[in-house]
Motif scaffolding. Structure first.
Motif, PDB file in Angstrom:
ATOM      1  N   LEU A  91       0.928  -1.201  -0.067  1.00  0.00           N
ATOM      2  CA  LEU A  91       0.044  -0.006  -0.053  1.00  0.00           C
ATOM      3  C   LEU A  91       0.782   1.412   0.059  1.00  0.00           C
ATOM      4  CD1 LEU A  91      -2.821   1.106   0.248  1.00  0.00           C
ATOM      5  CD2 LEU A  91      -2.593   1.073   2.524  1.00  0.00           C
ATOM      6  N   ARG A  92       1.737   1.233   0.681  1.00  0.00           N
ATOM      7  CA  ARG A  92       2.717   2.412   0.924  1.00  0.00           C
ATOM      8  C   ARG A  92       3.556   2.664  -0.346  1.00  0.00           C
ATOM      9  NH1 ARG A  92       5.429   3.030   7.083  1.00  0.00           N
ATOM     10  NH2 ARG A  92       6.105   4.793   5.875  1.00  0.00           N
ATOM     11  N   SER A  93       3.825   1.389  -0.889  1.00  0.00           N
ATOM     12  CA  SER A  93       4.599   1.746  -2.270  1.00  0.00           C
ATOM     13  C   SER A  93       4.060   2.402  -3.451  1.00  0.00           C
ATOM     14  CB  SER A  93       5.150   0.206  -2.640  1.00  0.00           C
ATOM     15  OG  SER A  93       4.052  -0.461  -3.223  1.00  0.00           O
ATOM     16  N   VAL A  94       2.680   2.455  -3.439  1.00  0.00           N
ATOM     17  CA  VAL A  94       2.023   3.199  -4.615  1.00  0.00           C
ATOM     18  C   VAL A  94       1.968   4.412  -4.307  1.00  0.00           C
ATOM     19  CG1 VAL A  94       1.140   0.773  -5.382  1.00  0.00           C
ATOM     20  CG2 VAL A  94      -0.478   2.351  -3.855  1.00  0.00           C
ATOM     21  N   PHE A  95       2.093   5.067  -3.481  1.00  0.00           N
ATOM     22  CA  PHE A  95       1.842   6.689  -2.879  1.00  0.00           C
ATOM     23  C   PHE A  95       3.215   7.121  -2.797  1.00  0.00           C
ATOM     24  CE2 PHE A  95      -2.202   4.286  -1.473  1.00  0.00           C
ATOM     25  CZ  PHE A  95      -2.927   5.034  -2.372  1.00  0.00           C
ATOM     26  N   PRO A  96       3.189   8.657  -3.020  1.00  0.00           N
ATOM     27  CA  PRO A  96       4.225   9.512  -2.660  1.00  0.00           C
ATOM     28  C   PRO A  96       4.824   9.516  -1.178  1.00  0.00           C
ATOM     29  CG  PRO A  96       2.466  10.889  -2.992  1.00  0.00           C
ATOM     30  CD  PRO A  96       2.153   9.391  -3.155  1.00  0.00           C
ATOM     31  N   THR A  97       5.896   9.895  -0.903  1.00  0.00           N
ATOM     32  CA  THR A  97       6.506   9.895   0.246  1.00  0.00           C
ATOM     33  C   THR A  97       6.231  11.432   0.833  1.00  0.00           C
ATOM     34  OG1 THR A  97       8.035   8.112   0.203  1.00  0.00           O
ATOM     35  CG2 THR A  97       8.516   9.578   1.938  1.00  0.00           C
ATOM     36  N   THR A  98       5.522  11.590   1.820  1.00  0.00           N
ATOM     37  CA  THR A  98       5.274  13.041   2.287  1.00  0.00           C
ATOM     38  C   THR A  98       5.141  12.812   3.786  1.00  0.00           C
ATOM     39  OG1 THR A  98       2.924  12.794   2.193  1.00  0.00           O
ATOM     40  CG2 THR A  98       3.834  13.556   0.260  1.00  0.00           C
ATOM     41  N   PRO A  99       5.351  14.048   4.422  1.00  0.00           N
ATOM     42  CA  PRO A  99       5.149  13.975   6.051  1.00  0.00           C
ATOM     43  C   PRO A  99       3.757  13.584   6.417  1.00  0.00           C
ATOM     44  CG  PRO A  99       6.441  15.942   5.322  1.00  0.00           C
ATOM     45  CD  PRO A  99       6.025  15.221   4.081  1.00  0.00           C
ATOM     46  N   GLU A 100       2.898  14.182   5.505  1.00  0.00           N
ATOM     47  CA  GLU A 100       1.489  13.839   6.120  1.00  0.00           C
ATOM     48  C   GLU A 100       1.137  12.209   5.931  1.00  0.00           C
ATOM     49  OE1 GLU A 100       1.305  17.622   3.672  1.00  0.00           O
ATOM     50  OE2 GLU A 100       2.303  15.727   3.524  1.00  0.00           O
ATOM     51  N   LEU A 101       1.463  11.735   4.691  1.00  0.00           N
ATOM     52  CA  LEU A 101       1.438  10.294   4.551  1.00  0.00           C
ATOM     53  C   LEU A 101       2.198   9.397   5.622  1.00  0.00           C
ATOM     54  CD1 LEU A 101       0.953   9.750   0.616  1.00  0.00           C
ATOM     55  CD2 LEU A 101      -0.899  10.241   2.700  1.00  0.00           C
ATOM     56  N   ASP A 102       3.379  10.099   5.899  1.00  0.00           N
ATOM     57  CA  ASP A 102       4.324   9.167   6.916  1.00  0.00           C
ATOM     58  C   ASP A 102       3.371   9.035   8.313  1.00  0.00           C
ATOM     59  OD1 ASP A 102       6.235   8.821   5.439  1.00  0.00           O
ATOM     60  OD2 ASP A 102       7.561  10.480   6.100  1.00  0.00           O
ATOM     61  N   LEU A 103       2.731   9.904   8.771  1.00  0.00           N
ATOM     62  CA  LEU A 103       1.940  10.087   9.956  1.00  0.00           C
ATOM     63  C   LEU A 103       0.692   9.092   9.626  1.00  0.00           C
ATOM     64  CD1 LEU A 103       1.805  13.767  10.783  1.00  0.00           C
ATOM     65  CD2 LEU A 103       2.925  12.100  12.162  1.00  0.00           C
ATOM     66  N   LEU A 104       0.280   9.183   8.561  1.00  0.00           N
ATOM     67  CA  LEU A 104      -0.998   8.469   8.019  1.00  0.00           C
ATOM     68  C   LEU A 104      -0.487   7.046   8.463  1.00  0.00           C
ATOM     69  CD1 LEU A 104      -3.355   9.236   5.315  1.00  0.00           C
ATOM     70  CD2 LEU A 104      -2.568   6.795   5.670  1.00  0.00           C
ATOM     71  N   TRP A 105       0.380   6.539   7.656  1.00  0.00           N
ATOM     72  CA  TRP A 105       0.935   5.187   7.609  1.00  0.00           C
ATOM     73  C   TRP A 105       1.400   4.503   9.147  1.00  0.00           C
ATOM     74  CZ3 TRP A 105      -1.483   4.042   3.678  1.00  0.00           C
ATOM     75  CH2 TRP A 105      -1.341   4.660   2.475  1.00  0.00           C
ATOM     76  N   SER A 106       1.897   5.423   9.967  1.00  0.00           N
ATOM     77  CA  SER A 106       2.035   5.108  11.258  1.00  0.00           C
ATOM     78  C   SER A 106       0.952   4.762  11.914  1.00  0.00           C
ATOM     79  CB  SER A 106       2.931   6.478  12.206  1.00  0.00           C
ATOM     80  OG  SER A 106       3.106   6.032  13.290  1.00  0.00           O
ATOM     81  N   ARG A 107      -0.268   5.629  11.880  1.00  0.00           N
ATOM     82  CA  ARG A 107      -1.745   5.279  12.368  1.00  0.00           C
ATOM     83  C   ARG A 107      -2.100   4.218  11.902  1.00  0.00           C
ATOM     84  NH1 ARG A 107      -2.624  10.752  11.269  1.00  0.00           N
ATOM     85  NH2 ARG A 107      -3.765  10.498   9.604  1.00  0.00           N
ATOM     86  N   ALA A 108      -1.907   3.981  10.601  1.00  0.00           N
ATOM     87  CA  ALA A 108      -2.457   2.750   9.884  1.00  0.00           C
ATOM     88  C   ALA A 108      -1.978   1.678  10.616  1.00  0.00           C
ATOM     89  CB  ALA A 108      -2.589   2.834   8.399  1.00  0.00           C
ATOM     90  N   SER A 109      -0.532   1.524  10.597  1.00  0.00           N
ATOM     91  CA  SER A 109       0.048   0.311  11.134  1.00  0.00           C
ATOM     92  C   SER A 109      -0.482  -0.255  12.582  1.00  0.00           C
ATOM     93  CB  SER A 109       1.266   0.541  11.220  1.00  0.00           C
ATOM     94  OG  SER A 109       2.158  -0.517  11.702  1.00  0.00           O
ATOM     95  N   ARG A 110      -0.396   0.868  13.298  1.00  0.00           N
ATOM     96  CA  ARG A 110      -0.948   0.512  14.830  1.00  0.00           C
ATOM     97  C   ARG A 110      -2.309   0.502  14.891  1.00  0.00           C
ATOM     98  NH1 ARG A 110      -0.758   4.757  20.022  1.00  0.00           N
ATOM     99  NH2 ARG A 110      -0.828   3.006  21.355  1.00  0.00           N
ATOM    100  N   ARG A 111      -3.226   0.994  13.950  1.00  0.00           N
ATOM    101  CA  ARG A 111      -4.760   0.713  14.097  1.00  0.00           C
ATOM    102  C   ARG A 111      -4.677  -0.959  13.438  1.00  0.00           C
ATOM    103  NH1 ARG A 111      -5.988   3.475  10.048  1.00  0.00           N
ATOM    104  NH2 ARG A 111      -6.252   5.290  11.452  1.00  0.00           N
ATOM    105  N   GLY A 112      -4.398  -1.282  12.371  1.00  0.00           N
ATOM    106  CA  GLY A 112      -4.454  -2.436  12.023  1.00  0.00           C
ATOM    107  C   GLY A 112      -3.977  -3.484  12.875  1.00  0.00           C
TER     108      GLY A 112
END
Length: 268
Positions: A91-112
């Motif tokens: 999922l992360r690989s198909v999106f750009p690397t940005t500070p906003e998305l870094d925070l989003l993926w961190s939440r996603a990892s923990r939520r999952g």
């Protein structure tokens, strides 16, 4: 759950599912997952394998010993945890690397992880729950990919997801929960996970729940995970409400939430 026809008329591109996830989904569909084949698939991509092992060796997963191979990770954690991490990396690989998305993926990892742990203890499908938590905010990533200059500031400034939905509809004619569900359908996630992604904001704000019975417990777990992560003091009030509508046993859900909260507090 069919994609909203209105989405098809919008010029918003949904990224294709990476080939490794296509092949992984076929392995997971077998009655008995072949660990050797699954390890070989992941290890074909050295960068992916390294990312999976790096993630699994973080304190979040609570392993007593470091895992050095994907096969070893499968033996320790089983296919559900490892597959969920592969999906996260894909999922992360198909999106750009940005500070906003870094925070989003961190939440996603923990939520999952929270949703998967609670689902396992309640006798629900852990991988489906983990996937729902992981993909919950993926519609925001689609928006960032589509219109970074317009959407990035909007995402940063939004005080809550329900208000963000209104702003998205005004600016783009579509909201991130609908986009997220569309991506989940394109990537062929379980229908219950798709519905959970589509309705998670509505459920959390006291609105409409999905009609699909299998999705309702996932929505309850999503809401509980949200309070565990963002407002643990409100957990006592939130659990009875979502348990009744899921429906789930209130005492069991509260116990599982507290146990997971205790476990996660020791890992972070």
């Amino acid at each position: 759950m069919p994609v909203d026809p209105a989405l098809r008329a919008l010029n918003i591109d949904l990224p294709a599912r990476p080939q490794v996830l296509v092949e992984l989904s076929l392995l997971l569909a077998e009655d008995e997952v072949d660990f050797k084949a699954m390890a070989a698939l992941i290890e074909k991509d050295m960068a992916l394998a390294a990312s999976v092992l790096k993630t699994l060796n973080t304190p979040l997963y609570g392993l007593r010993h470091q895992v050095r191979t994907v096969q070893q990770a499968l033996q320790y954690l089983g296919s559900s945890h490892v597959a969920a991490i592969v999906y996260e990396m894909g999922l992360r690989s198909v999106f750009p690397t940005t500070p906003e998305l870094d925070l989003l993926w961190s939440r996603a990892s923990r939520r999952g992880l929270l949703m998967g742990l609670m689902a396992r203890q309640l006798g629900l499908q852990a991988f489906v729950a983990h996937s729902a938590g992981l993909f919950e905010e993926c519609g925001k990533a689609v928006m960032v990919r589509h219109a970074p200059q317009r959407y990035g500031p909007m995402l940063q400034a939004a005080p809550s997801d329900d208000l963000l939905l209104l702003q998205e509809m005004q600016a783009f004619g579509v909201s991130h929960d609908a986009l997220g569900a569309a991506l989940c359908e394109t990537w062929m996630l379980d229908p219950a996970a798709i519905a959970c992604v589509r309705y998670h904001v509505s459920v959390r704000s006291g609105g409409t729940w999905p009609s699909l019975p299998a999705a309702r417990p996932l929505c309850a777990l999503s809401t509980v995970a949200h309070y565990l992560m963002c407002a643990p003091a409100m957990l006592e009030a939130a659990v009875p409400a979502v348990a009744a509508l899921a429906p789930l046993d209130e005492a069991a859900l509260m116990q599982v939430a507290r146990e997971v909260q205790s476990v996660m507090s020791t890992r972070l």
